[in-house]
Scaffold this motif. Structure first.
Motif, PDB file in Angstrom:
ATOM      1  N   PHE A  33       1.058  -1.603   0.084  1.00  0.00           N
ATOM      2  CA  PHE A  33      -0.015  -0.008  -0.208  1.00  0.00           C
ATOM      3  C   PHE A  33       0.660   1.050   0.367  1.00  0.00           C
ATOM      4  N   GLN A  34       0.366   2.237  -0.684  1.00  0.00           N
ATOM      5  CA  GLN A  34       1.204   3.020  -0.959  1.00  0.00           C
ATOM      6  C   GLN A  34       0.050   4.520  -0.836  1.00  0.00           C
ATOM      7  N   THR A  35       0.868   5.304   0.137  1.00  0.00           N
ATOM      8  CA  THR A  35      -0.189   6.337   0.998  1.00  0.00           C
ATOM      9  C   THR A  35       0.815   7.982   0.753  1.00  0.00           C
ATOM     10  N   ARG A  36       0.364   8.929   0.160  1.00  0.00           N
ATOM     11  CA  ARG A  36       0.742  10.159  -0.090  1.00  0.00           C
ATOM     12  C   ARG A  36       1.690  10.524   0.685  1.00  0.00           C
ATOM     13  N   THR A  37       1.946  10.898   1.853  1.00  0.00           N
ATOM     14  CA  THR A  37       3.218  10.862   3.053  1.00  0.00           C
ATOM     15  C   THR A  37       3.561   9.880   3.932  1.00  0.00           C
ATOM     16  N   SER A  38       4.414  10.394   4.018  1.00  0.00           N
ATOM     17  CA  SER A  38       5.017   9.031   4.987  1.00  0.00           C
ATOM     18  C   SER A  38       4.349   8.844   6.977  1.00  0.00           C
ATOM     19  N   ALA A  39       4.100  10.135   7.348  1.00  0.00           N
ATOM     20  CA  ALA A  39       2.968  10.387   8.515  1.00  0.00           C
ATOM     21  C   ALA A  39       1.832   9.423   8.011  1.00  0.00           C
ATOM     22  N   ALA A  40       1.392   9.257   6.045  1.00  0.00           N
ATOM     23  CA  ALA A  40       0.401   9.097   6.412  1.00  0.00           C
ATOM     24  C   ALA A  40       0.582   7.151   6.704  1.00  0.00           C
ATOM     25  N   ALA A  41       1.246   6.732   6.173  1.00  0.00           N
ATOM     26  CA  ALA A  41       2.404   5.478   6.040  1.00  0.00           C
ATOM     27  C   ALA A  41       1.855   5.056   7.363  1.00  0.00           C
ATOM     28  N   ILE A  42       3.086   5.826   8.524  1.00  0.00           N
ATOM     29  CA  ILE A  42       2.473   5.373  10.108  1.00  0.00           C
ATOM     30  C   ILE A  42       1.530   5.266   9.857  1.00  0.00           C
ATOM     31  N   GLU A  43       0.266   6.321  10.397  1.00  0.00           N
ATOM     32  CA  GLU A  43      -0.765   5.733  11.035  1.00  0.00           C
ATOM     33  C   GLU A  43      -1.811   4.623  10.030  1.00  0.00           C
ATOM     34  N   LEU A  44      -1.379   4.148   8.541  1.00  0.00           N
ATOM     35  CA  LEU A  44      -2.211   2.941   8.365  1.00  0.00           C
ATOM     36  C   LEU A  44      -1.153   1.982   9.047  1.00  0.00           C
ATOM     37  N   PHE A  45      -0.014   1.530   9.214  1.00  0.00           N
ATOM     38  CA  PHE A  45       1.186   0.999   9.671  1.00  0.00           C
ATOM     39  C   PHE A  45       0.534   1.199  11.726  1.00  0.00           C
ATOM     40  N   SER A  46      -0.396   1.569  11.900  1.00  0.00           N
ATOM     41  CA  SER A  46      -0.736   1.813  13.638  1.00  0.00           C
ATOM     42  C   SER A  46      -1.995   1.321  13.643  1.00  0.00           C
ATOM     43  N   ASP A  47      -2.623   1.493  12.315  1.00  0.00           N
ATOM     44  CA  ASP A  47      -4.453   1.049  11.988  1.00  0.00           C
ATOM     45  C   ASP A  47      -4.013  -0.756  12.135  1.00  0.00           C
ATOM     46  N   ILE A  48      -2.977  -0.788  11.457  1.00  0.00           N
ATOM     47  CA  ILE A  48      -2.190  -2.527  11.188  1.00  0.00           C
ATOM     48  C   ILE A  48      -2.196  -3.508  12.358  1.00  0.00           C
ATOM     49  N   ALA A  49      -1.238  -2.540  12.868  1.00  0.00           N
ATOM     50  CA  ALA A  49      -1.099  -2.872  14.664  1.00  0.00           C
ATOM     51  C   ALA A  49      -2.787  -3.383  15.689  1.00  0.00           C
ATOM     52  N   GLY A  50      -3.563  -1.696  15.724  1.00  0.00           N
ATOM     53  CA  GLY A  50      -4.434  -2.170  16.125  1.00  0.00           C
ATOM     54  C   GLY A  50      -5.225  -3.521  15.581  1.00  0.00           C
ATOM     55  N   ALA A  51      -5.617  -3.765  14.652  1.00  0.00           N
ATOM     56  CA  ALA A  51      -6.735  -4.415  14.072  1.00  0.00           C
ATOM     57  C   ALA A  51      -5.515  -5.919  14.470  1.00  0.00           C
ATOM     58  N   ALA A  52      -4.233  -6.178  14.358  1.00  0.00           N
ATOM     59  CA  ALA A  52      -3.513  -7.274  14.907  1.00  0.00           C
ATOM     60  C   ALA A  52      -4.328  -7.581  16.046  1.00  0.00           C
ATOM     61  N   GLU A  53      -3.636  -6.688  16.660  1.00  0.00           N
ATOM     62  CA  GLU A  53      -3.710  -6.870  18.338  1.00  0.00           C
ATOM     63  C   GLU A  53      -5.417  -7.482  18.515  1.00  0.00           C
ATOM     64  N   MET A  54      -6.300  -6.656  17.257  1.00  0.00           N
ATOM     65  CA  MET A  54      -7.798  -7.775  17.927  1.00  0.00           C
ATOM     66  C   MET A  54      -8.015  -8.663  17.472  1.00  0.00           C
ATOM     67  N   ASP A  55      -6.843  -9.639  16.695  1.00  0.00           N
ATOM     68  CA  ASP A  55      -7.180 -10.529  16.731  1.00  0.00           C
ATOM     69  C   ASP A  55      -6.152 -11.478  16.827  1.00  0.00           C
ATOM     70  N   ASN A  56      -5.095 -10.828  17.207  1.00  0.00           N
ATOM     71  CA  ASN A  56      -4.068 -11.809  18.027  1.00  0.00           C
ATOM     72  C   ASN A  56      -3.808 -12.466  16.890  1.00  0.00           C
ATOM     73  N   HIS A  57      -3.526 -12.205  16.211  1.00  0.00           N
ATOM     74  CA  HIS A  57      -2.375 -12.632  14.710  1.00  0.00           C
ATOM     75  C   HIS A  57      -1.863 -11.601  13.989  1.00  0.00           C
ATOM     76  N   HIS A  58      -0.425 -12.137  14.031  1.00  0.00           N
ATOM     77  CA  HIS A  58      -0.015 -10.551  13.632  1.00  0.00           C
ATOM     78  C   HIS A  58       0.955 -10.462  11.778  1.00  0.00           C
ATOM     79  N   PRO A  59       0.735  -9.922  11.271  1.00  0.00           N
ATOM     80  CA  PRO A  59       1.302  -9.773   9.917  1.00  0.00           C
ATOM     81  C   PRO A  59       2.900  -9.529  10.153  1.00  0.00           C
ATOM     82  N   ASP A  60       3.621  -9.701   9.408  1.00  0.00           N
ATOM     83  CA  ASP A  60       4.899  -9.084   8.822  1.00  0.00           C
ATOM     84  C   ASP A  60       4.692  -7.322   8.027  1.00  0.00           C
TER      85      ASP A  60
END
Length: 216
Positions: A33-60
Motif C-alpha cells: 500500500f502506498q500513501t501520500r505521505t510518510s505520516a499517512a503510512a505510519i497511521e496505516l501501520f498503526s491501524d494494521i497493528a490495532g487490527a492485528a492485536e484485536m485478532d491476536n494474529h500478527h502480519p509482517d
C-alpha cells in the motif's frame, strides 16, 4: 470452517478473488500500500497493528517511506495460510481504503534461493548453521525473523553446473511486463513450465526462475 483450518489451493484462490489488493507468495499472502505521505503510512501501520492485536494474529510489515509491504501467514499452522489470514487481510484492505492508500500490486514479490543437489539432507544443516536458519518440515530453510530469502533444495540426479539460482516471485498479472523486459535484454526464456514458472538463462549460462502463483 475453523479459523485455524489450512486453506486448500482452490479455497485460497476463491478468497483472493474477493481480495484484489492481495496476491499469493511462497508461504503467505501479500499486499503493498502506498500513501501520500510518510505520516499517512505510519497511521496505516498503526491501524494494521490495532487490527492485528484485536485478532491476536500478527502480519509482517515493512515500512519504506510512504509504502507498507505487508504479508501474513499462520505460523502456528506450519507457515500455511488459514482463514485467519484472509480475515486479517480484509481488515487491512478496509483500513487502507479508508485512509486513501493506493494498492501497488505491481510491487508485490519475493525472492527465494534454489540449490541443485542430489542429496539435500547432506547439506541442509550446513546451510542452516551458516545462516542461522531453521530447517522446515518440507526440507527448505527459513529465516526465523522472516527477513532473509528462503532457501530450498531442488533434488536432482544431475545437478546443474551452476547449482544456485534465484526464484523471483511476481504476481501473474505482472509477469508479461517482466518477461518482455527480459527478452529485450536477450535473456533466453524456457516456457515449458509456464505459467507457474519460466526458466531464464543469461548469456553466461546463469539461471533464474520467474515464478507466479498461476496454475500451482
Amino acid at each position: 470452517m475453523s479459523d485455524t483450518d489450512i486453506l486448500s489451493n482452490q479455497q485460497l484462490r476463491d478468497y483472493l478473488e474477493e481480495l484484489p489488493h492481495w496476491r499469493e507468495i511462497p508461504g503467505a499472502i501479500a499486499a503493498v500500500f502506498q500513501t501520500r505521505t510518510s505520516a499517512a503510512a505510519i497511521e496505516l501501520f498503526s491501524d494494521i497493528a490495532g487490527a492485528a492485536e484485536m485478532d491476536n494474529h500478527h502480519p509482517d510489515v515493512d515500512w519504506r517511506y510512504n509504502r507498507l509491504f505487508v504479508s501474513t501467514t499462520s505460523h502456528d499452522a506450519g507457515g500455511a495460510i488459514t482463514a485467519r489470514d484472509i480475515a486479517l487481510a480484509s481488515k487491512i484492505s478496509e483500513r487502507a481504503e479508508a485512509l486513501g492508500a493506493k494498492p501497488r500490486v505491481d510491487l508485490i514479490g519475493a525472492v527465494e534461493i534454489g540449490i541443485d543437489t542430489d542429496d539435500p539432507a547432506a547439506i541442509a544443516a550446513q546451510w542452516a548453521a551458516g545462516l542461522g536458519y531453521k530447517v522446515q518440515e518440507d526440507g527448505s530453510l527459513a529465516d526465523p525473523d522472516h527477513r532473509k530469502p528462503a532457501i530450498w533444495f531442488q533434488q536432482t540426479a544431475t545437478p546443474n553446473e551452476n547449482r544456485l539460482h534465484l526464484d523471483i516471485w511476481n504476481p501473474y498479472s505482472q509477469s508479461a511486463k517482466v518477461l518482455d523486459a527480459l527478452k529485450e535484454q536477450g535473456v533466453a526464456i524456457d516456457e515449458q513450465y509456464a505459467p507457474g514458472f519460466y526458466v531464464a538463462t543469461d548469456r553466461q549460462g546463469n539461471r533464474f526462475c520467474l515464478c507466479t502463483e498461476a496454475d500451482r
